[in-house]
Design a protein around this motif. Structure first.
Motif, PDB file in Angstrom:
ATOM      1  N   PRO A  61       1.216  -3.343   4.734  1.00  0.00           N
ATOM      2  CA  PRO A  61       2.415  -3.281   3.890  1.00  0.00           C
ATOM      3  C   PRO A  61       2.443  -1.998   3.065  1.00  0.00           C
ATOM      4  O   PRO A  61       1.390  -1.471   2.697  1.00  0.00           O
ATOM      5  CB  PRO A  61       2.268  -4.508   2.984  1.00  0.00           C
ATOM      6  CG  PRO A  61       0.827  -4.832   2.999  1.00  0.00           C
ATOM      7  CD  PRO A  61       0.291  -4.389   4.314  1.00  0.00           C
ATOM      8  N   GLU A  62       3.649  -1.494   2.801  1.00  0.00           N
ATOM      9  CA  GLU A  62       3.774  -0.294   1.968  1.00  0.00           C
ATOM     10  C   GLU A  62       3.361  -0.610   0.534  1.00  0.00           C
ATOM     11  O   GLU A  62       2.707   0.173  -0.122  1.00  0.00           O
ATOM     12  CB  GLU A  62       5.230   0.161   1.977  1.00  0.00           C
ATOM     13  CG  GLU A  62       5.440   1.523   2.579  1.00  0.00           C
ATOM     14  CD  GLU A  62       6.913   1.829   2.680  1.00  0.00           C
ATOM     15  OE1 GLU A  62       7.496   2.159   1.645  1.00  0.00           O
ATOM     16  OE2 GLU A  62       7.467   1.695   3.785  1.00  0.00           O
ATOM     17  N   ILE A  63       3.792  -1.784   0.092  1.00  0.00           N
ATOM     18  CA  ILE A  63       3.456  -2.233  -1.251  1.00  0.00           C
ATOM     19  C   ILE A  63       2.807  -3.603  -1.147  1.00  0.00           C
ATOM     20  O   ILE A  63       3.356  -4.505  -0.520  1.00  0.00           O
ATOM     21  CB  ILE A  63       4.715  -2.321  -2.145  1.00  0.00           C
ATOM     22  CG1 ILE A  63       5.350  -0.938  -2.262  1.00  0.00           C
ATOM     23  CG2 ILE A  63       4.368  -2.889  -3.513  1.00  0.00           C
ATOM     24  CD1 ILE A  63       6.721  -0.943  -2.895  1.00  0.00           C
ATOM     25  N   PRO A  71      -2.538  -8.124   4.336  1.00  0.00           N
ATOM     26  CA  PRO A  71      -2.639  -8.223   5.794  1.00  0.00           C
ATOM     27  C   PRO A  71      -2.816  -6.853   6.445  1.00  0.00           C
ATOM     28  O   PRO A  71      -2.219  -5.873   5.995  1.00  0.00           O
ATOM     29  CB  PRO A  71      -1.310  -8.868   6.205  1.00  0.00           C
ATOM     30  CG  PRO A  71      -0.396  -8.686   5.055  1.00  0.00           C
ATOM     31  CD  PRO A  71      -1.234  -8.527   3.820  1.00  0.00           C
ATOM     32  N   VAL A  72      -3.664  -6.789   7.440  1.00  0.00           N
ATOM     33  CA  VAL A  72      -3.849  -5.533   8.176  1.00  0.00           C
ATOM     34  C   VAL A  72      -3.871  -5.862   9.667  1.00  0.00           C
ATOM     35  O   VAL A  72      -4.640  -6.688  10.124  1.00  0.00           O
ATOM     36  CB  VAL A  72      -5.101  -4.755   7.690  1.00  0.00           C
ATOM     37  CG1 VAL A  72      -6.325  -5.640   7.606  1.00  0.00           C
ATOM     38  CG2 VAL A  72      -5.392  -3.560   8.584  1.00  0.00           C
ATOM     39  N   ASN A  73      -2.957  -5.229  10.379  1.00  0.00           N
ATOM     40  CA  ASN A  73      -2.804  -5.485  11.803  1.00  0.00           C
ATOM     41  C   ASN A  73      -2.958  -4.159  12.551  1.00  0.00           C
ATOM     42  O   ASN A  73      -2.304  -3.181  12.220  1.00  0.00           O
ATOM     43  CB  ASN A  73      -1.415  -6.096  12.042  1.00  0.00           C
ATOM     44  CG  ASN A  73      -1.196  -6.461  13.486  1.00  0.00           C
ATOM     45  OD1 ASN A  73      -2.148  -6.667  14.239  1.00  0.00           O
ATOM     46  ND2 ASN A  73       0.059  -6.510  13.894  1.00  0.00           N
ATOM     47  N   VAL A  74      -3.844  -4.142  13.534  1.00  0.00           N
ATOM     48  CA  VAL A  74      -4.079  -2.922  14.303  1.00  0.00           C
ATOM     49  C   VAL A  74      -3.768  -3.187  15.759  1.00  0.00           C
ATOM     50  O   VAL A  74      -4.163  -4.218  16.305  1.00  0.00           O
ATOM     51  CB  VAL A  74      -5.559  -2.469  14.204  1.00  0.00           C
ATOM     52  CG1 VAL A  74      -5.758  -1.141  14.903  1.00  0.00           C
ATOM     53  CG2 VAL A  74      -5.998  -2.377  12.768  1.00  0.00           C
ATOM     54  N   GLU A  75      -3.069  -2.269  16.377  1.00  0.00           N
ATOM     55  CA  GLU A  75      -2.823  -2.384  17.805  1.00  0.00           C
ATOM     56  C   GLU A  75      -3.026  -1.010  18.436  1.00  0.00           C
ATOM     57  O   GLU A  75      -2.510  -0.019  17.933  1.00  0.00           O
ATOM     58  CB  GLU A  75      -1.402  -2.899  18.044  1.00  0.00           C
ATOM     59  CG  GLU A  75      -1.213  -3.362  19.461  1.00  0.00           C
ATOM     60  CD  GLU A  75       0.179  -3.929  19.728  1.00  0.00           C
ATOM     61  OE1 GLU A  75       0.786  -4.510  18.809  1.00  0.00           O
ATOM     62  OE2 GLU A  75       0.647  -3.759  20.856  1.00  0.00           O
ATOM     63  N   GLN A 123      -7.233  -0.889  -5.434  1.00  0.00           N
ATOM     64  CA  GLN A 123      -6.193  -0.073  -6.061  1.00  0.00           C
ATOM     65  C   GLN A 123      -5.342   0.565  -4.964  1.00  0.00           C
ATOM     66  O   GLN A 123      -5.627   0.387  -3.784  1.00  0.00           O
ATOM     67  CB  GLN A 123      -6.852   1.026  -6.906  1.00  0.00           C
ATOM     68  CG  GLN A 123      -7.807   1.876  -6.057  1.00  0.00           C
ATOM     69  CD  GLN A 123      -8.531   2.949  -6.850  1.00  0.00           C
ATOM     70  OE1 GLN A 123      -8.324   3.081  -8.035  1.00  0.00           O
ATOM     71  NE2 GLN A 123      -9.364   3.715  -6.200  1.00  0.00           N
ATOM     72  N   THR A 124      -4.329   1.321  -5.384  1.00  0.00           N
ATOM     73  CA  THR A 124      -3.497   2.040  -4.435  1.00  0.00           C
ATOM     74  C   THR A 124      -4.350   3.064  -3.688  1.00  0.00           C
ATOM     75  O   THR A 124      -5.125   3.789  -4.312  1.00  0.00           O
ATOM     76  CB  THR A 124      -2.355   2.747  -5.198  1.00  0.00           C
ATOM     77  OG1 THR A 124      -1.567   1.738  -5.805  1.00  0.00           O
ATOM     78  CG2 THR A 124      -1.502   3.582  -4.275  1.00  0.00           C
ATOM     79  N   GLN A 125      -4.275   3.073  -2.372  1.00  0.00           N
ATOM     80  CA  GLN A 125      -5.164   3.940  -1.607  1.00  0.00           C
ATOM     81  C   GLN A 125      -4.703   4.092  -0.161  1.00  0.00           C
ATOM     82  O   GLN A 125      -3.711   3.501   0.250  1.00  0.00           O
ATOM     83  CB  GLN A 125      -6.578   3.369  -1.632  1.00  0.00           C
ATOM     84  CG  GLN A 125      -6.644   1.930  -1.127  1.00  0.00           C
ATOM     85  CD  GLN A 125      -8.022   1.334  -1.322  1.00  0.00           C
ATOM     86  OE1 GLN A 125      -8.959   1.801  -0.706  1.00  0.00           O
ATOM     87  NE2 GLN A 125      -8.140   0.342  -2.169  1.00  0.00           N
ATOM     88  N   ASN A 126      -5.469   4.894   0.599  1.00  0.00           N
ATOM     89  CA  ASN A 126      -5.163   5.105   2.012  1.00  0.00           C
ATOM     90  C   ASN A 126      -6.052   4.238   2.888  1.00  0.00           C
ATOM     91  O   ASN A 126      -7.228   4.051   2.598  1.00  0.00           O
ATOM     92  CB  ASN A 126      -5.401   6.571   2.401  1.00  0.00           C
ATOM     93  CG  ASN A 126      -4.388   7.477   1.754  1.00  0.00           C
ATOM     94  OD1 ASN A 126      -3.195   7.174   1.700  1.00  0.00           O
ATOM     95  ND2 ASN A 126      -4.857   8.594   1.235  1.00  0.00           N
ATOM     96  N   ILE A 127      -5.474   3.753   3.979  1.00  0.00           N
ATOM     97  CA  ILE A 127      -6.231   3.018   4.982  1.00  0.00           C
ATOM     98  C   ILE A 127      -6.370   3.953   6.171  1.00  0.00           C
ATOM     99  O   ILE A 127      -5.389   4.540   6.638  1.00  0.00           O
ATOM    100  CB  ILE A 127      -5.466   1.741   5.407  1.00  0.00           C
ATOM    101  CG1 ILE A 127      -5.080   0.910   4.180  1.00  0.00           C
ATOM    102  CG2 ILE A 127      -6.282   0.914   6.393  1.00  0.00           C
ATOM    103  CD1 ILE A 127      -6.221   0.485   3.308  1.00  0.00           C
ATOM    104  N   ILE A 128      -7.597   4.122   6.633  1.00  0.00           N
ATOM    105  CA  ILE A 128      -7.869   5.018   7.759  1.00  0.00           C
ATOM    106  C   ILE A 128      -8.352   4.162   8.927  1.00  0.00           C
ATOM    107  O   ILE A 128      -9.230   3.323   8.756  1.00  0.00           O
ATOM    108  CB  ILE A 128      -8.923   6.090   7.399  1.00  0.00           C
ATOM    109  CG1 ILE A 128      -8.399   6.979   6.259  1.00  0.00           C
ATOM    110  CG2 ILE A 128      -9.263   6.968   8.596  1.00  0.00           C
ATOM    111  CD1 ILE A 128      -8.972   6.678   4.923  1.00  0.00           C
ATOM    112  N   SER A 144      -0.797   4.570   3.765  1.00  0.00           N
ATOM    113  CA  SER A 144      -1.111   4.319   2.370  1.00  0.00           C
ATOM    114  C   SER A 144      -0.510   2.991   1.918  1.00  0.00           C
ATOM    115  O   SER A 144       0.539   2.578   2.402  1.00  0.00           O
ATOM    116  CB  SER A 144      -0.638   5.479   1.486  1.00  0.00           C
ATOM    117  OG  SER A 144       0.656   5.232   1.033  1.00  0.00           O
ATOM    118  N   VAL A 145      -1.233   2.331   1.024  1.00  0.00           N
ATOM    119  CA  VAL A 145      -0.786   1.037   0.502  1.00  0.00           C
ATOM    120  C   VAL A 145      -0.756   1.136  -1.019  1.00  0.00           C
ATOM    121  O   VAL A 145      -1.745   1.535  -1.637  1.00  0.00           O
ATOM    122  CB  VAL A 145      -1.745  -0.110   0.916  1.00  0.00           C
ATOM    123  CG1 VAL A 145      -1.229  -1.441   0.395  1.00  0.00           C
ATOM    124  CG2 VAL A 145      -1.906  -0.172   2.421  1.00  0.00           C
TER     125      VAL A 145
END
Lengths: 154, 109
Positions: A61-63, A71-75, A123-128, A144-145
């Protein structure tokens, strides 16, 4: 007499609350991982190999209102045959106390290289997200979330 | 106190050959991250489920290595391409050495 007693105790409580608040402000902040920590983790896994972009669809999600459950979904795009499949997918965060979130191992039996789970973000951050193909090719992507309430137990 | 981890899995019992099925799993577990402090300021020791493995007829299909950043009551979904009848076995491995398993028969026809 009783009345005075109550007065005192209320004042005491307020004073204690004040001290506690000040202590919380002065206490050292929890240490967080950063971009360098994530890079170090990736280096540990794959050395100095180059990453290509594309193939990975990272759905976060953006926010996120609640950092405790994001939730984190990877494809990853792949035919998932014995000759050509996704071997592994790693997800990192650059603003959590620890950089790692999850590592997946896929096999051709999965039929589709997709998985979803739920993570904690402080906190607000980047997902790699990085993906390793069976032919050794590496792909990476980033998202980023924004986190409204951090999920770090207080 | 700790809750007894109970796995809950949603997986079809029947599938056509070559059908892609989505498997959704959830297990109740506090996933103590090892980052929190209790009232006396002591760090609450880490206790999480660190690995989730899905096997079909004894062969590894999918594995997830979880870090403390995974939420409490961890959810995991993934896919499996049905090829033959058999048994799907899911195993959750706890930091304290316990394993929680859930077994599901799948009929492919």
């Amino acid at each position: 007499m009783v009345f005075t007693k109550v007065e005192t105790s209320r004042r005491d409580v307020l004073a204690l609350a004040g001290i506690a608040g000040l202590a919380a402000l002065l206490a050292p902040r929890m240490s967080f991982a950063d971009v360098a920590a994530v890079d170090a983790e990736i280096k540990k896994l794959y050395g100095d190999k180059k990453f290509e972009s594309g193939k990975i669809k990272l759905d976060v999600p953006e926010i996120a209102e609640n950092g405790l459950v994001v939730p984190v979904n990877v494809e990853v795009e792949s035919p998932m045959t014995d000759a050509d499949y996704v071997k592994a997918v790693h997800v990192f965060a650059d603003g959590n106390p620890l950089p790692g979130i999850v590592s997946y191992k896929f096999t051709p039996a999965c039929g589709k290289a997709a998985a979803s789970t739920r993570m904690r973000l402080a906190q607000t951050q980047n997902i790699i997200c990085i993906a390793e193909m069976s032919d050794g090719k590496l792909y990476s992507t980033k998202a980023s979330v924004k986190v409204t309430i951090g999920g770090c137990g207080g | 106190m700790a809750i007894t981890p109970t796995p809950r899995v949603r997986v079809p019992t029947q599938a056509k050959p070559g059908e892609l099925i989505e498997i959704k799993t959830l297990i109740s577990h506090e996933m103590e991250s090892g980052q929190r402090k209790d009232a006396s300021g002591k760090v609450v020791p880490r206790k999480i489920i660190n690995t989730f493995v899905a096997e079909f007829n004894g062969k590894m299909v999918f594995e997830a290595d979880w870090n403390p950043a995974i939420s409490a009551n961890p959810y995991q979904s993934f896919f499996y391409k049905a090829s033959e009848s058999g048994e799907l076995v899911f195993t959750w491995k706890d930091d304290d050495g316990s394993n929680y398993t859930s077994k599901h028969k799948l009929t492919v026809a």
